[in-house]
Design a protein around this motif. Structure first.
Motif, PDB file in Angstrom:
ATOM      1  N   PHE A 153       0.837  -1.201   0.000  1.00 53.43           N
ATOM      2  CA  PHE A 153       0.000   0.000   0.000  1.00 53.43           C
ATOM      3  C   PHE A 153       0.870   1.249   0.000  1.00 53.43           C
ATOM      4  O   PHE A 153       0.565   2.234  -0.684  1.00 53.43           O
ATOM      5  N   LEU A 154       1.958   1.200   0.749  1.00 50.49           N
ATOM      6  CA  LEU A 154       2.833   2.386   0.856  1.00 50.49           C
ATOM      7  C   LEU A 154       3.485   2.763  -0.469  1.00 50.49           C
ATOM      8  O   LEU A 154       3.959   3.887  -0.630  1.00 50.49           O
ATOM      9  N   GLN A 155       3.517   1.815  -1.405  1.00 51.30           N
ATOM     10  CA  GLN A 155       4.126   2.111  -2.722  1.00 51.30           C
ATOM     11  C   GLN A 155       3.227   3.020  -3.576  1.00 51.30           C
ATOM     12  O   GLN A 155       3.659   3.569  -4.578  1.00 51.30           O
ATOM     13  N   GLN A 156       1.949   3.124  -3.197  1.00 55.20           N
ATOM     14  CA  GLN A 156       1.001   3.882  -4.024  1.00 55.20           C
ATOM     15  C   GLN A 156       1.204   5.387  -3.816  1.00 55.20           C
ATOM     16  O   GLN A 156       1.687   5.815  -2.778  1.00 55.20           O
ATOM     17  N   ALA A 157       0.761   6.136  -4.833  1.00 53.33           N
ATOM     18  CA  ALA A 157       0.880   7.601  -4.732  1.00 53.33           C
ATOM     19  C   ALA A 157      -0.280   8.153  -3.917  1.00 53.33           C
ATOM     20  O   ALA A 157      -1.428   7.744  -4.105  1.00 53.33           O
ATOM     21  N   CYS A 158       0.031   9.077  -3.034  1.00 52.91           N
ATOM     22  CA  CYS A 158      -1.028   9.680  -2.197  1.00 52.91           C
ATOM     23  C   CYS A 158      -1.803  10.713  -3.016  1.00 52.91           C
ATOM     24  O   CYS A 158      -1.199  11.590  -3.639  1.00 52.91           O
ATOM     25  N   PRO A 159      -3.143  10.646  -3.011  1.00 54.83           N
ATOM     26  CA  PRO A 159      -3.909  11.690  -3.713  1.00 54.83           C
ATOM     27  C   PRO A 159      -3.556  13.066  -3.119  1.00 54.83           C
ATOM     28  O   PRO A 159      -3.437  13.201  -1.897  1.00 54.83           O
ATOM     29  N   SER A 160      -3.383  14.062  -3.985  1.00 55.08           N
ATOM     30  CA  SER A 160      -2.894  15.369  -3.515  1.00 55.08           C
ATOM     31  C   SER A 160      -3.829  15.983  -2.466  1.00 55.08           C
ATOM     32  O   SER A 160      -3.392  16.680  -1.552  1.00 55.08           O
ATOM     33  N   LYS A 161      -5.117  15.660  -2.569  1.00 53.22           N
ATOM     34  CA  LYS A 161      -6.112  16.228  -1.660  1.00 53.22           C
ATOM     35  C   LYS A 161      -5.829  15.911  -0.185  1.00 53.22           C
ATOM     36  O   LYS A 161      -6.181  16.670   0.714  1.00 53.22           O
ATOM     37  N   TRP A 162      -5.221  14.761   0.083  1.00 57.18           N
ATOM     38  CA  TRP A 162      -5.020  14.335   1.481  1.00 57.18           C
ATOM     39  C   TRP A 162      -3.568  14.454   1.939  1.00 57.18           C
ATOM     40  O   TRP A 162      -3.251  14.130   3.073  1.00 57.18           O
ATOM     41  N   ARG A 163      -2.695  14.889   1.018  1.00 58.14           N
ATOM     42  CA  ARG A 163      -1.259  14.854   1.299  1.00 58.14           C
ATOM     43  C   ARG A 163      -0.873  15.651   2.533  1.00 58.14           C
ATOM     44  O   ARG A 163       0.033  15.271   3.270  1.00 58.14           O
ATOM     45  N   ASP A 164      -1.570  16.764   2.779  1.00 63.69           N
ATOM     46  CA  ASP A 164      -1.158  17.626   3.896  1.00 63.69           C
ATOM     47  C   ASP A 164      -2.021  17.442   5.141  1.00 63.69           C
ATOM     48  O   ASP A 164      -1.907  18.221   6.088  1.00 63.69           O
ATOM     49  N   ALA A 165      -2.897  16.448   5.149  1.00 63.38           N
ATOM     50  CA  ALA A 165      -3.760  16.245   6.323  1.00 63.38           C
ATOM     51  C   ALA A 165      -2.887  15.916   7.539  1.00 63.38           C
ATOM     52  O   ALA A 165      -1.946  15.125   7.440  1.00 63.38           O
ATOM     53  N   GLU A 166      -3.215  16.539   8.676  1.00 68.56           N
ATOM     54  CA  GLU A 166      -2.401  16.388   9.890  1.00 68.56           C
ATOM     55  C   GLU A 166      -3.186  15.646  10.959  1.00 68.56           C
ATOM     56  O   GLU A 166      -4.404  15.484  10.839  1.00 68.56           O
ATOM     57  N   ASP A 167      -2.481  15.278  12.044  1.00 65.36           N
ATOM     58  CA  ASP A 167      -3.098  14.524  13.142  1.00 65.36           C
ATOM     59  C   ASP A 167      -4.507  14.999  13.492  1.00 65.36           C
ATOM     60  O   ASP A 167      -5.437  14.210  13.598  1.00 65.36           O
ATOM     61  N   GLU A 168      -4.651  16.305  13.721  1.00 68.69           N
ATOM     62  CA  GLU A 168      -5.930  16.833  14.213  1.00 68.69           C
ATOM     63  C   GLU A 168      -7.043  16.792  13.166  1.00 68.69           C
ATOM     64  O   GLU A 168      -8.211  17.018  13.496  1.00 68.69           O
ATOM     65  N   ASP A 169      -6.697  16.509  11.914  1.00 70.66           N
ATOM     66  CA  ASP A 169      -7.731  16.430  10.866  1.00 70.66           C
ATOM     67  C   ASP A 169      -8.424  15.067  10.843  1.00 70.66           C
ATOM     68  O   ASP A 169      -9.450  14.894  10.198  1.00 70.66           O
ATOM     69  N   PHE A 170      -7.820  14.070  11.529  1.00 66.04           N
ATOM     70  CA  PHE A 170      -8.299  12.691  11.408  1.00 66.04           C
ATOM     71  C   PHE A 170      -9.170  12.232  12.569  1.00 66.04           C
ATOM     72  O   PHE A 170      -8.944  12.631  13.714  1.00 66.04           O
ATOM     73  N   VAL A 171     -10.134  11.370  12.252  1.00 65.95           N
ATOM     74  CA  VAL A 171     -10.780  10.522  13.263  1.00 65.95           C
ATOM     75  C   VAL A 171     -10.788   9.114  12.668  1.00 65.95           C
ATOM     76  O   VAL A 171     -11.145   8.939  11.491  1.00 65.95           O
ATOM     77  N   ILE A 172     -10.358   8.133  13.462  1.00 69.58           N
ATOM     78  CA  ILE A 172     -10.388   6.744  12.983  1.00 69.58           C
ATOM     79  C   ILE A 172     -11.540   6.031  13.696  1.00 69.58           C
ATOM     80  O   ILE A 172     -11.599   6.010  14.930  1.00 69.58           O
ATOM     81  N   TRP A 173     -12.463   5.481  12.896  1.00 70.66           N
ATOM     82  CA  TRP A 173     -13.648   4.785  13.432  1.00 70.66           C
ATOM     83  C   TRP A 173     -13.421   3.277  13.316  1.00 70.66           C
ATOM     84  O   TRP A 173     -13.221   2.757  12.210  1.00 70.66           O
ATOM     85  N   VAL A 174     -13.466   2.585  14.472  1.00 72.51           N
ATOM     86  CA  VAL A 174     -13.121   1.162  14.502  1.00 72.51           C
ATOM     87  C   VAL A 174     -14.327   0.304  14.910  1.00 72.51           C
ATOM     88  O   VAL A 174     -14.891   0.473  15.996  1.00 72.51           O
ATOM     89  N   ASP A 175     -14.717  -0.582  14.011  1.00 65.58           N
ATOM     90  CA  ASP A 175     -15.678  -1.635  14.368  1.00 65.58           C
ATOM     91  C   ASP A 175     -14.872  -2.939  14.318  1.00 65.58           C
ATOM     92  O   ASP A 175     -14.591  -3.462  13.238  1.00 65.58           O
ATOM     93  N   PRO A 176     -14.461  -3.438  15.496  1.00 69.37           N
ATOM     94  CA  PRO A 176     -13.529  -4.565  15.502  1.00 69.37           C
ATOM     95  C   PRO A 176     -14.141  -5.843  14.958  1.00 69.37           C
ATOM     96  O   PRO A 176     -13.422  -6.743  14.507  1.00 69.37           O
ATOM     97  N   LEU A 177     -15.480  -5.924  15.006  1.00 63.13           N
ATOM     98  CA  LEU A 177     -16.175  -7.117  14.501  1.00 63.13           C
ATOM     99  C   LEU A 177     -17.578  -6.668  14.117  1.00 63.13           C
ATOM    100  O   LEU A 177     -18.397  -6.372  14.990  1.00 63.13           O
ATOM    101  N   ASP A 178     -17.814  -6.531  12.844  1.00 62.23           N
ATOM    102  CA  ASP A 178     -19.136  -6.151  12.357  1.00 62.23           C
ATOM    103  C   ASP A 178     -19.872  -7.436  12.004  1.00 62.23           C
ATOM    104  O   ASP A 178     -19.316  -8.298  11.309  1.00 62.23           O
ATOM    105  N   GLY A 179     -21.120  -7.551  12.514  1.00 60.11           N
ATOM    106  CA  GLY A 179     -21.863  -8.795  12.309  1.00 60.11           C
ATOM    107  C   GLY A 179     -21.671  -9.731  13.497  1.00 60.11           C
ATOM    108  O   GLY A 179     -21.545 -10.946  13.321  1.00 60.11           O
ATOM    109  N   THR A 180     -21.678  -9.158  14.692  1.00 58.21           N
ATOM    110  CA  THR A 180     -21.459  -9.997  15.887  1.00 58.21           C
ATOM    111  C   THR A 180     -22.578 -11.020  16.067  1.00 58.21           C
ATOM    112  O   THR A 180     -22.310 -12.179  16.403  1.00 58.21           O
ATOM    113  N   ALA A 181     -23.826 -10.586  15.838  1.00 60.37           N
ATOM    114  CA  ALA A 181     -24.947 -11.532  16.004  1.00 60.37           C
ATOM    115  C   ALA A 181     -24.713 -12.733  15.084  1.00 60.37           C
ATOM    116  O   ALA A 181     -24.855 -13.893  15.505  1.00 60.37           O
TER     117      ALA A 181
END
Ligand SMILES: Nc1ncnc2c1ncn2[C@@H]1O[C@H](COP(=O)(O)OS(=O)(=O)O)[C@@H](OP(=O)(O)O)[C@H]1O
Ligand SMILES: [Mg+2]
Ligand SMILES: [Mg+2]
Ligand SMILES: [Mg+2]
Length: 311
Positions: A94-122
């Motif tokens: 994945f790291l070999q790919q080119a970063c889209p210019s739109k996101w190149r300068d995004a910094e820590d405070e611009d991000f939120v990571i949403w984690v669903d560790p297991l979707d479909g638990t039922a």
């Protein structure tokens, strides 16, 4: 890790490998046989696999990105995990790919990571393991931009278990081959465990040729990506931001759309309400606005009114 890669590329690359590790944990818990089920609400179970997978994902991401806000379905986790659960290596391809210019300068405070560790638990507890996914969604300033959907029980042609799909808006998708849904039919994918009368009215309005009832937001979006369904319809509150962030990013990176049932995109900033109160409508290769308009206005109003009342 190549610290020279833009931040979003490093987050995506590490998320790919943490999702894979979480998939191993999910299979291990099932194999050991004691699921440790806790009921969080009606039709809302949590298992040892949800808890352990979340700990592994959040501990790994927090270690490398300590200033980024991460929100996981299972709440605050103990981040003191064994070395085996701590993922430090990003996915090099994945790291070999080119970063889209739109996101190149995004910094820590611009991000939120949403984690669903297991979707479909039922479904996991009921043995429908192919519906299970691990979801890691990466939001930049409000919008779902990147996503990982890992299927721990997908059987590769080689016999190996597990498949990891990624999508980044502006770059595209990887890990699977997309297929268009069949022409001359209209197949809907929808919930198998959270239906109600209002939701049924919305489904009826589409006069679908087939309705697939499957578990998990991740698996439903996979049905769209692989051409098994034309639309994902869920006309009731219930699923949450961690259910839709990754699927939305992957689907939209391929040209599809995921919104609420009024055609409005959800926000994914850190302070947003977790519940997607006005349902989900997702499609690929369709006129999304026309699909919104197929849901009767009174049904959409009733879902929205319910949302306002419970806010
Ligand atoms: N009413 C209600 N209450 C609690 N949780 C709910 C509800 N509706 C949907 N969900 C959560 O959304 C995830 C996908 O569920 P479903 O497959 O039933 O439906 S849908 O994708 O929302 O159509 C699934 O996520 P996981 O908890 O990660 O398995 C569901 O728990
Ligand atoms: Mg859950
Ligand atoms: Mg979920
Ligand atoms: Mg979950």
């Amino acid at each position: 890790m190549a610290t020279t890669s833009p931040l979003i590329m490093r987050i995506m690359a590490l998320s790919i490998n943490t999702a894979k590790r979480a998939g191993c944990i999910i299979r291990d818990v099932m194999q050991q046989g004691d699921l440790g089920i806790v009921d969080k609400g009606k039709n809302d179970p949590q298992t040892e696999a949800d808890r352990s997978a979340q700990r592994s994902i959040i501990a790994s991401l927090t270690k490398q990105f300590p200033r980024i806000k991460i929100i996981g379905e299972e709440g605050c986790s103990d981040l003191n995990v064994c070395a085996d659960w701590l993922v430090e290596e990003p996915d090099q391809d994945f790291l070999q790919q080119a970063c889209p210019s739109k996101w190149r300068d995004a910094e820590d405070e611009d991000f939120v990571i949403w984690v669903d560790p297991l979707d479909g638990t039922a479904e996991y507890t009921q043995g429908f393991v192919e519906h299970v996914t691990v979801l890691i969604g990466i939001a930049v300033k409000d919008s779902a931009v990147g996503g990982i959907i890992h299927q721990p029980y997908y059987k590769q042609p080689s016999g190996e278990l597990g498949r990891t799909i990624w999508g980044l808006k502006g770059l595209g998708t990887g890990g699977f081959t997309s297929k268009a849904a069949p022409e001359g039919q209209f197949i809907i994918t929808t919930t198998r465990s959270h239906s109600n009368a209002l939701h049924q009215q919305a489904l009826d309005a589409f006069s679908a040729t087939e309705i697939l009832k499957v578990g998990g937001a991740g698996f439903k979006v996979l049905q769209l990506l692989e051409g098994k369904a034309h639309a994902y319809v869920f006309a009731t509150p219930g699923c949450k931001k961690w259910d839709t962030c990754a699927p939305e990013a992957v689907l939209e990176a391929l040209g599809g759309t995921l919104t609420d049932i009024n055609g409005t995109h959800y926000s994914y900033h850190a302070d947003v309400e977790h519940v997607n109160r006005t349902g989900v409508l997702a499609s690929l290769g369709q006129n999304h606005t026309q699909l919104v308009e197929k849901i009767p206005a009174d049904v959409r109003q009733a879902v929205s009114a319910k949302a306002t009342k419970t806010n």
